[in-house]
Design an enzyme around this catalytic site. Structure first.
Site, PDB file in Angstrom:
ATOM      1  N   GLU A 113       0.585  -1.323   0.009  1.00 34.12           N
ATOM      2  CA  GLU A 113       0.059  -0.103  -0.071  1.00 34.12           C
ATOM      3  C   GLU A 113       0.855   1.137  -0.026  1.00 34.12           C
ATOM      4  OE1 GLU A 113      -2.820  -0.260   3.223  1.00 34.12           O
ATOM      5  OE2 GLU A 113      -3.918  -1.981   2.429  1.00 34.12           O
ATOM      6  N   GLU A 148      -6.107 -10.538  -1.335  1.00 34.66           N
ATOM      7  CA  GLU A 148      -6.887 -10.441  -0.086  1.00 34.66           C
ATOM      8  C   GLU A 148      -8.314 -10.559  -0.615  1.00 34.66           C
ATOM      9  OE1 GLU A 148      -5.465  -7.218   2.204  1.00 34.66           O
ATOM     10  OE2 GLU A 148      -3.370  -7.566   1.761  1.00 34.66           O
ATOM     11  N   ASN A 198       2.178  -5.172  -3.345  1.00 36.16           N
ATOM     12  CA  ASN A 198       0.624  -5.362  -2.932  1.00 36.16           C
ATOM     13  C   ASN A 198      -0.065  -4.300  -2.713  1.00 36.16           C
ATOM     14  OD1 ASN A 198      -1.211  -7.558  -2.302  1.00 36.16           O
ATOM     15  ND2 ASN A 198      -1.117  -6.834  -0.192  1.00 36.16           N
TER      16      ASN A 198
HETATM   17  C1  XIL Z   1      -6.328  -6.327   8.153  1.00 37.17           C
HETATM   18  C2  XIL Z   1      -6.652  -7.297   9.137  1.00 37.17           C
HETATM   19  O1  XIL Z   1      -7.521  -8.491   8.274  1.00 37.17           O
HETATM   20  C3  XIL Z   1      -7.256  -6.817  10.302  1.00 37.17           C
HETATM   21  O2  XIL Z   1      -7.259  -8.025  11.271  1.00 37.17           O
HETATM   22  C4  XIL Z   1      -6.412  -5.856  11.162  1.00 37.17           C
HETATM   23  O3  XIL Z   1      -6.872  -5.550  12.163  1.00 37.17           O
HETATM   24  C5  XIL Z   1      -5.955  -4.824  10.096  1.00 37.17           C
HETATM   25  O4  XIL Z   1      -5.501  -5.455   9.030  1.00 37.17           O
HETATM   26  N1  XIL Z   1      -4.977  -4.569   3.590  1.00 37.17           N
HETATM   27  C6  XIL Z   1      -4.090  -5.502   3.989  1.00 37.17           C
HETATM   28  C7  XIL Z   1      -4.345  -6.363   5.232  1.00 37.17           C
HETATM   29  O5  XIL Z   1      -2.933  -5.413   3.443  1.00 37.17           O
HETATM   30  O6  XIL Z   1      -3.207  -6.620   6.036  1.00 37.17           O
HETATM   31  C8  XIL Z   1      -5.439  -5.738   6.241  1.00 37.17           C
HETATM   32  O7  XIL Z   1      -5.844  -6.803   7.089  1.00 37.17           O
HETATM   33  C9  XIL Z   1      -6.660  -5.618   5.220  1.00 37.17           C
HETATM   34  C10 XIL Z   1      -6.406  -4.298   4.100  1.00 37.17           C
END
Ligand code: XIL
Length: 453
Positions: free
Chosen positions: A161, A266, A203
């Protein structure tokens, strides 16, 4: 007579259509035999199907049963992030990351590492740093964590990100970005040096379609490839509502055309056309040879970070939803095969029986144990050996097997080259340790073959 056929390395249902309008041409189409789990269905074209896993849920039997049955790739949902792995500067904690990794490897799954550097979920000490101090702490973090997991990770999200939302197509402001625009390539170089076998990914979210943000990422990847900065893959998070954007497949394709793999990392889809959305995502990935796999961000709706949106494939009780069926069908419908062909073995239940015996070379304070695994009257495709170590005994090294831990009850799983054992034949692995292994009596069970890595 012309025969047109697609060769498949698996049992195929062959349907023949005699097309009268084409005169004497016989068209033969093939489709994959229907696999009954996501992992097995994806493996037919050399892809994986994965999920995010939370260490705290590994004691929940409904969760673990679905995990072991359906998925061939695992991402730690939070446990390999910076705040989890380096809570204090220079002090590393891999307890929960290792639990997830070992659970996956000992059940024949691979692991995506997530994430080495990110502006979120940084430990407090890193958030307070800046400039060259932060840069060296960040690069040290990459080196340490990637070295700890060296050889065990299929792909790392090295940077997560880093691009801004909106129309700029530029970088997001963050403490890391303020150390200099080259922080991303420095991280990729450090990761490559620490674990040369892991694929290294960038990512992000809101990069699923062709837009200013994804074009920013595209331009960076093209530049990295041109300058020899090590990058192997791009992750599209794909946190979606209803379905993917119309140019999703075209976006995947343009990244693939740069010479990197693309992974859906994701996936979760809220909204009323969720089932169609999941099949659209699946079909888009299956259509691009370098789209190597899909990971959903959790197992049951109740496991999702998107509380109340029910964006996953299983309901809160673990039942398969319509989105599950549409995904499975889209995987079974086939598509392009990833370069190198189907390299993964679909999870299979394991068959046959086996026995294990140990030969011990002890000395005061330590030992080497050599374990012989012998197949029963039918061949093994994989095996697991359990050893109950006495308290005070710690494994310090091993060969030809992957251990689930270093103390207490340790489960040893075959590696790629010694899982197949013919009926009545044997293979060996071993470990060394401190303390004593006197009286050890290992037990053996047949298991699914581990996937090739
Ligand atoms: C999220 C998790 O699912 C949660 O449990 C945590 O509180 C915050 O992070 N993008 C990502 C992930 O790359 O690591 C994130 O995961 C969701 C958004």
């Amino acid at each position: 007579m012309n025969l047109t056929s697609r060769s498949v390395s698996r049992t195929a249902i062959v349907s023949t259509v005699l097309a009268a309008s084409l005169g004497a041409t016989l068209i033969v189409t093939t489709s994959a035999s229907a696999a009954t789990t996501l992992g097995a269905a994806a493996a037919q074209t050399g892809r994986y199907y994965g999920t995010a896993v939370a260490a705290g849920k590994l004691g929940d039997s409904t969760y673990v049963n679905i995990l072991n049955r359906e998925f061939s790739m695992v991402t730690a949902e939070n446990e390999m992030k910076w705040d989890a792995t380096e809570p204090n500067r220079g002090q590393f904690n891999y307890t929960n990351g290792d639990r997830i990794l070992n659970q996956a490897l000992s059940n024949g799954k691979r692991v995506r590492g997530h994430a080495l550097l990110w502006h979120q979920q940084q430990p407090g000490w890193a958030r307070g740093l800046s400039g060259s101090d932060l840069r060296s702490a960040a690069i040290n973090h990459v080196t340490q964590v990637a070295s700890h997991y060296r050889g065990k990770i299929y792909a790392w999200d090295v940077v997560n990100e880093a691009f801004a939302d909106g129309g700029s197509g530029g970088r997001r402001d963050s403490n890391l970005q303020r150390t200099g625009n080259d922080w991303i390539e420095a991280a990729f170089r450090a990761a490559r040096a620490a674990d040369p076998n892991a694929k290294l990914c960038y990512n992000d979210y809101n990069t699923d379609g062709i837009n200013a943000k994804s074009t920013g990422v595209y331009t960076m990847v093209r530049d990295f490839k041109a300058r020899g900065v090590p990058i192997d893959c791009v992750g599209l998070q794909s946190h979606l509502t209803n379905g993917p954007p119309g140019d999703y497949q075209a976006n995947i394709q343009r990244f693939a055309d740069l010479g990197v793999d693309v992974q859906i990392t994701e996936l979760d889809i809220a909204g009323s056309s969720q089932a169609n959305g999941f099949s659209s995502v699946t079909r888009a990935c299956m259509a691009v040879a370098r789209c190597t796999g899909i990971t959903v961000w959790g197992i049951r709706d109740t496991d999702s970070w998107r509380t109340g949106e029910n964006p996953l494939l299983f309901d809160g009780s673990g039942n398969k939803k319509a989105a599950y069926t549409s995904t499975l069908n889209a995987l079974n419908a086939g598509g392009t095969t990833v370069p190198g062909g189907p390299t993964t073995t679909p999870p299979d239940p394991g068959s046959g029986s086996c026995t294990a015996s140990v030969s011990l070379n002890p000395w005061t304070g330590g030992f080497v144990a050599t374990v012989t695994v012998t197949a029963g009257s039918s061949a093994l495709t994989g095996w697991r050996v359990t050893t109950a170590l006495p308290s005070g005994t710690t494994v310090t090294g091993s060969w030809s097997a992957v251990g689930s831990g270093t103390t207490g009850t340790v489960t040893w799983t075959n590696v790629d080259y010694n899982g197949a054992v013919a009926a009545g034949r044997s293979t060996e692995f071993g470990f060394q340790g401190s303390g004593s292994a006197e009286g050890l009596s290992p037990t053996c069970t047949a298991a699914a073959a581990r996937e090739a890595r």
